[in-house]
Design a protein around this motif. Structure first.
Motif, mmCIF file in Angstrom:
data_model
loop_
_atom_site.group_PDB
_atom_site.id
_atom_site.type_symbol
_atom_site.label_atom_id
_atom_site.label_comp_id
_atom_site.label_asym_id
_atom_site.label_seq_id
_atom_site.Cartn_x
_atom_site.Cartn_y
_atom_site.Cartn_z
ATOM 1 N N ALA B 208 0.825 -1.216 0.000
ATOM 2 C CA ALA B 208 0.000 0.000 0.000
ATOM 3 C C ALA B 208 0.851 1.255 0.000
ATOM 4 O O ALA B 208 0.463 2.274 0.547
ATOM 5 N N ASP B 209 2.040 1.189 -0.581
ATOM 6 C CA ASP B 209 2.779 2.441 -0.728
ATOM 7 C C ASP B 209 2.517 2.978 -2.130
ATOM 8 O O ASP B 209 1.873 2.319 -2.949
ATOM 9 N N SER B 210 2.991 4.163 -2.397
ATOM 10 C CA SER B 210 2.578 4.805 -3.641
ATOM 11 C C SER B 210 3.109 4.077 -4.880
ATOM 12 O O SER B 210 2.459 4.052 -5.916
ATOM 13 N N ALA B 211 4.267 3.444 -4.762
ATOM 14 C CA ALA B 211 4.835 2.777 -5.931
ATOM 15 C C ALA B 211 4.186 1.410 -6.145
ATOM 16 O O ALA B 211 4.015 0.958 -7.273
ATOM 17 N N ASN B 212 3.854 0.745 -5.051
ATOM 18 C CA ASN B 212 3.253 -0.583 -5.147
ATOM 19 C C ASN B 212 1.971 -0.589 -4.359
ATOM 20 O O ASN B 212 1.979 -0.578 -3.134
ATOM 21 N N TYR B 213 0.883 -0.584 -5.105
ATOM 22 C CA TYR B 213 -0.391 -0.561 -4.405
ATOM 23 C C TYR B 213 -1.276 -1.612 -5.027
ATOM 24 O O TYR B 213 -1.447 -1.645 -6.242
ATOM 25 N N LEU B 214 -1.774 -2.488 -4.195
ATOM 26 C CA LEU B 214 -2.703 -3.480 -4.730
ATOM 27 C C LEU B 214 -4.094 -3.200 -4.186
ATOM 28 O O LEU B 214 -4.328 -3.265 -2.983
ATOM 29 N N ASN B 215 -4.998 -2.917 -5.113
ATOM 30 C CA ASN B 215 -6.402 -2.736 -4.755
ATOM 31 C C ASN B 215 -6.938 -4.099 -4.313
ATOM 32 O O ASN B 215 -6.818 -5.082 -5.039
ATOM 33 N N PRO B 216 -7.551 -4.189 -3.111
ATOM 34 C CA PRO B 216 -8.019 -5.503 -2.624
ATOM 35 C C PRO B 216 -9.081 -6.135 -3.524
ATOM 36 O O PRO B 216 -9.319 -7.338 -3.448
ATOM 37 N N GLU B 217 -9.673 -5.320 -4.403
ATOM 38 C CA GLU B 217 -10.646 -5.883 -5.348
ATOM 39 C C GLU B 217 -10.002 -6.957 -6.229
ATOM 40 O O GLU B 217 -10.689 -7.858 -6.710
ATOM 41 N N TYR B 218 -8.662 -6.859 -6.452
ATOM 42 C CA TYR B 218 -7.983 -7.865 -7.282
ATOM 43 C C TYR B 218 -8.049 -9.249 -6.650
ATOM 44 O O TYR B 218 -8.088 -10.264 -7.351
ATOM 45 N N ILE B 219 -8.057 -9.276 -5.305
ATOM 46 C CA ILE B 219 -8.155 -10.574 -4.618
ATOM 47 C C ILE B 219 -9.511 -11.195 -4.955
ATOM 48 O O ILE B 219 -9.606 -12.369 -5.328
ATOM 49 N N VAL B 220 -10.552 -10.364 -4.893
ATOM 50 C CA VAL B 220 -11.902 -10.852 -5.191
ATOM 51 C C VAL B 220 -11.989 -11.272 -6.663
ATOM 52 O O VAL B 220 -12.544 -12.316 -6.996
ATOM 53 N N THR B 221 -11.374 -10.459 -7.541
ATOM 54 C CA THR B 221 -11.379 -10.787 -8.972
ATOM 55 C C THR B 221 -10.726 -12.149 -9.214
ATOM 56 O O THR B 221 -11.235 -12.978 -9.979
ATOM 57 N N ALA B 222 -9.606 -12.391 -8.519
ATOM 58 C CA ALA B 222 -8.902 -13.658 -8.681
ATOM 59 C C ALA B 222 -9.813 -14.816 -8.274
ATOM 60 O O ALA B 222 -9.873 -15.851 -8.957
ATOM 61 N N LEU B 223 -10.548 -14.637 -7.185
ATOM 62 C CA LEU B 223 -11.434 -15.701 -6.706
ATOM 63 C C LEU B 223 -12.603 -15.911 -7.663
ATOM 64 O O LEU B 223 -13.014 -17.034 -7.938
ATOM 65 N N LYS B 224 -13.117 -14.796 -8.186
ATOM 66 C CA LYS B 224 -14.219 -14.894 -9.157
ATOM 67 C C LYS B 224 -13.764 -15.711 -10.364
ATOM 68 O O LYS B 224 -14.471 -16.601 -10.826
ATOM 69 N N ASN B 225 -12.558 -15.364 -10.870
ATOM 70 C CA ASN B 225 -12.055 -16.028 -12.074
ATOM 71 C C ASN B 225 -11.766 -17.499 -11.812
ATOM 72 O O ASN B 225 -12.107 -18.364 -12.609
#
Lengths: 619, 256
Positions: B208-225
């Motif tokens: 969660a720093d400015s250079a590396n930020y992962l939106n937690p929605e990606y975790i949900v997207t991964a599970l959906k896929n």
């Protein structure tokens, strides 16, 4: 129900349009409520949240402990799709309850092109469109706002219209409802009948309308003796004592008017002959500067807004403008609040006023000469000269402004090619004035935007009998003007003549148009005031399917002795006055404003304090 | 669950955060006192954007009568600086906002006023003199709760989720350089899933720093896929994401 729509909210644009929960919203205990009112704005949340009328009436109704007023807006198409797909009826923001569960569903009718949205909102709530189809289990549908002065095209969908100012009238209607419910005399029919006895309420189902063979109106007749033949508009007499909302619902997302709107006065002294607002909001009633400054301060403390807009039909006509602005500036400067003065008239725009609003960020100022020649400006009673305009822009240019926006109208009665060319010429003279102003801002180029609307004859104006130019004529006029504007520093915008024509049809429409609106709803037409949804060809199909000739309403000169659909309403201004004004316009004769003298428009019969009307005529 | 290799990379990336420019003007005013306010954002507030939050906060602060420092220039604005941005739809128990005060005030009293002037869903918890910089934030901890009406046994699904993130998971991820297929595990410090009655609860620590930020929605997207969940009835199947904490570069110490 709110909890399980999170999936929907995540799938639509701007979900904060639908969540409610804003600071300042009013939530009450349903068990203690005797009348629930859903205040609907038939357009998007961003537009509806900007409406001053709703801000006032939401507060007025919620003052009563046993009344709960909530808000609802027209959902954007993505939300509509989700609501339909998931079988969720359209709901009010505070409780999340379906509009169908309310005692009253009220619509503010700000422009004719919202009518399809009104029907769409009823449909989404599962409420039958026609009042005749709604039983005792359905809410009472009530309308108000400027379009209720001729609500005939939508009369078959509404149970009641509130005519005029609603701050006192609406609570009276609620009290009637509650008392009839409590003493067991309530039925929808008996309530509507009783409501028709209250001043300022029009119950369209209590009137029979007949038409002549030529399509004109034969008569309007009350069905019962106790129902009034004419409905007199309600006004608030003393604006200083009128209810004023000290708290506002604070939107999260940016709305159109996301600021404090300080209503300085109601009505307008001017009497421009095309302007409905200038006629139907008469008589002028001012608020005193002390009251206004205090109200502004309370609102600032309760909202945190950093902009105050002085709201009125023509702010420079306010008799105590200097006192008010001095009073406001004594504390707004320090609090870093911007003052904005919209609706400036060119003939009263002074250096002093300019200095007061110089803190406003915008580099642009707007004036509305409305017509391109003095002859036509006199015919419409605009009472602004080109010299006034040039004086005004000179003040603006010397203060460093370099953008001016000018509002005009095409298709005004008696307009000639010379008048159209006059628009281009006026804009050119403004550009010339810029270069003649020695202390102009030389770092940026000047630009003049000429924004041209199409004339729409509106009820309760001296031009209510005039035909609208045919669409083809309007388009020729627009093209002609475009050819005359050769200077690249002048930008020419114009309204779509097709949109204006449909607006004209509904503005002067009668009850026979309701079938067309129902048909438009069946064809899923909505958001007609949005370019991306308005479809002229679809409207023509609807009219032809319903056997309606749009030209009968838009492009016909109405006979002066004809019965008008809106004759049932008494808005204060008399027909005799409107006729006098119409005839004077033919001779390009102007009429003095209310400050200069009384023209006997009739509105003084409504009473009112702090008006310009001669005291002797005040009742 | 995160390999040594990945950890190293994360650490090297977090070093880059120092390149983030200091917020303008915040320290330029003499006499203005920098303070930090911790707040949480829940309920309907999760649907508003960062810009909307900024505007909402400005108005709350004015309503509360907090003597906030205004930016200078032609259009003075109350100056607010927020910690790591939160995506729309995401709740949070720990957000931070820095302001400057032009007058000394009682923090407890100010907090009380702020809470009185706040909409439901926004709660102010603490107010104190700034002791650290937002650039020290390296990770954010989230709780993701999923309600899926599918047939799969929930405890089995939780186990499968844990296995999924032990190997690289490629998704189209937006970054400054456009949308690229990226192994999102590079941005995951740790993740674990459990089942609780009919719900799946996932706890994760993401960059969660400015250079590396992962939106937690990606975790949900991964599970959906991967598991085909959350594709059914939009009313019955839902998920919530709540930011629980902000962490420093060791992935353990709470940021304050």
């Amino acid at each position: 129900m709110r909890d399980n729509i999170s999936g929907i909210l995540k799938s639509v644009q701007k979900p904060a349009r639908y969540t409610g929960g804003e600071f300042g919203q009013i939530v009450k205990d349903k068990a203690k409520i005797k009348a629930r009112f859903a205040f609907c704005f038939p357009d998007t949340y961003e537009i509806g949240m900007s409406n001053l009328g709703i801000r006032i009436l939401y507060g007025v109704l919620n003052q009563a402990e046993d009344i709960w007023c909530e808000r609802a807006y027209m959902p954007w198409v993505d939300m509509e799709e989700q609501l339909v797909k998931n079988k969720i009826p359209l709901f009010a923001h505070e409780s999340g309850d379906s509009l169908r569960d309310f005692d009253f569903v009220g619509f503010t009718l700000q422009y004719e092109l919202c009518y399809t949205n009104v029907l769409k909102m009823l449909e989404l709530a599962g409420i039958p469109l026609f009042s005749a189809e709604r039983g005792e289990d359905m809410p009472i549908i009530i309308g108000g706002g400027p379009c209720s002065y001729n609500a005939e095209p939508i009369a078959d969908f509404f149970d009641i219209f509130s005519i005029g100012e609603g701050e006192e009238a609406l609570p009276e209607l609620m009290r009637l409802y509650i008392s009839m419910k409590e003493n067991g005399t309530y039925s929808k029919a008996s309530f509507l009948r009783e409501a028709s006895h209250l001043e300022g309420f029009y119950v369209p189902s209590l009137y029979d309308v007949a038409y002549n063979n030529d399509g004109t109106i034969a008569y309007y007749k009350p069905k019962f003796d106790d129902v009034p033949a004419k409905i007199k508009k309600r006004i608030i007499s003393d604006m200083d004592k009128a209810y004023f909302p000290e708290k506002l619902v604070m939107p999260y997302i940016e709305t159109v008017h996301d600021r404090i709107m300080l209503e300085v006065y109601r009505g307008c002294i001017r009497g421009c002959r095309f302007c409905q607002a200038g006629m139907v909001y008469r008589p002028v009633r001012e608020k005193s500067p002390d009251v206004l400054s205090n109200q502004a301060k309370v609102l600032y403390e309760n909202t945190g807004y950093n902009e105050i807009s002085l709201s009125s039909l023509s702010i420079s006509d306010y008799s105590c403008l200097t006192e008010l602005t001095d009073n406001l500036l004594s504390w707004t400067d320090e609090a870093k609040i911007n003052l904005s003065l919209p609706s400036l008239r060119a003939d009263s725009f002074t250096k002093e006023l300019m200095d007061k609003i110089s803190t406003v960020r915008t580099t642009s100022l707007t004036f509305a000469p409305e017509a391109g020649t003095q002859r036509l400006r006199d015919a419409i009673n605009k009472n602004v000269t080109e010299e006034d305009l040039l004086n005004a822009v000179r003040v603006a240019f010397s203060a460093g402004k370099n953008q001016v926006k000018l509002y005009f109208m095409n298709g005004l009665p008696t307009e000639t090619d010379e008048d159209i060319e006059g628009i281009a010429l006026t804009a050119k003279h403004v550009i010339d004035e810029f270069y003649r102003t020695p202390d102009r801002n030389k770092s940026k180029p000047v630009s003049v935007t000429v924004s041209v609307a199409c004339f729409i004859p509106k009820p309760f104006t001296p031009f209510q009998w005039e035909p609208q130019c045919s669409m083809e004529e309007l388009e020729v006029k627009q093209k002609h003007l475009n050819e005359k504007i050769t200077d690249r520093k002048i930008k020419h915008n114009y309204h779509d003549a097709k949109v204006s024509r449909i607006e004209a049809v509904f503005a002067r429409g009668d009850r026979r148009l309701s079938v067309a609106l129902a048909e438009a709803n069946r064809r899923d037409m909505k958001f007609d005031s949005w370019d991306e949804f308005f479809n002229y060809d679809k409207w023509l199909e609807v009219f032809s399917e319903c056997g309606i000739d749009p030209a009968f309403y838009a492009n016909r000169e109405i006979g002066e002795d004809e019965i008008l659909p809106w004759d049932i309403i008494d808005c204060g201004v008399t027909k005799e006055f409107l006729l006098r004004e119409r005839h004077k316009s033919r001779e390009s004769k102007t009429t003095c404003n209310c400050k200069e003298g009384c023209s006997a428009c009739g509105a003084n019969n409504l009473g009112g304090n702090f008006t310009w009307c001669p005291k002797t005529k005040n009742k | 669950m995160v390999s040594e290799n990945q950890k190293q990379m994360i650490n090297s990336n977090t070093d880059k955060k120092n390149k983030r420019p200091e917020p303008k003007n915040m320290n330029a005013v003499s006499g203005a006192m920098p303070v930090r306010i911790k707040f949480s954002k829940n309920g309907d507030l999760i649907y508003i954007s960062h810009l909307d939050l900024n505007r909402t906060m400005q108005r709350i602060i004015i309503r509360a009568g907090i003597p906030i420092w205004y930016s200078e220039g032609f259009n003075p604005q109350p100056k607010l600086v927020f910690s790591s941005p939160l995506s729309i739809g995401c709740a949070s128990d720990c957000e931070y906002m820095d302001i400057k005060l032009v007058k000394e005030i009682d923090f407890q009293e100010a907090l009380k006023r702020l809470n009185e002037c706040a909409p439901e869903g926004l709660v102010f918890h603490e107010m104190y003199a700034q002791k650290s910089k937002f650039t020290e934030i390296a990770f954010a901890e989230y709780e993701i709760v999923i309600s899926d009406s599918g047939d799969s046994e929930k405890s089995e699904l939780a186990q499968k989720i844990n296995e999924l993130f032990s190997k690289p998971v490629y998704l189209m991820k937006r970054s400054k350089s456009g949308e690229n297929e990226t192994d999102i595990c590079r941005f995951i410090n740790r993740i674990s899933a459990v089942s609780e009655e009919n719900l799946i609860k996932i706890s994760c620590v993401l960059c969660a720093d400015s250079a590396n930020y992962l939106n937690p929605e990606y975790i949900v997207t991964a599970l959906k896929n991967k598991f085909g969940i959350l594709h059914g009835d939009i009313i019955k199947e839902w998920y919530t994401i709540t930011r629980k904490n902000l962490l420093k570069s060791d992935g353990e110490t709470s940021f304050i």
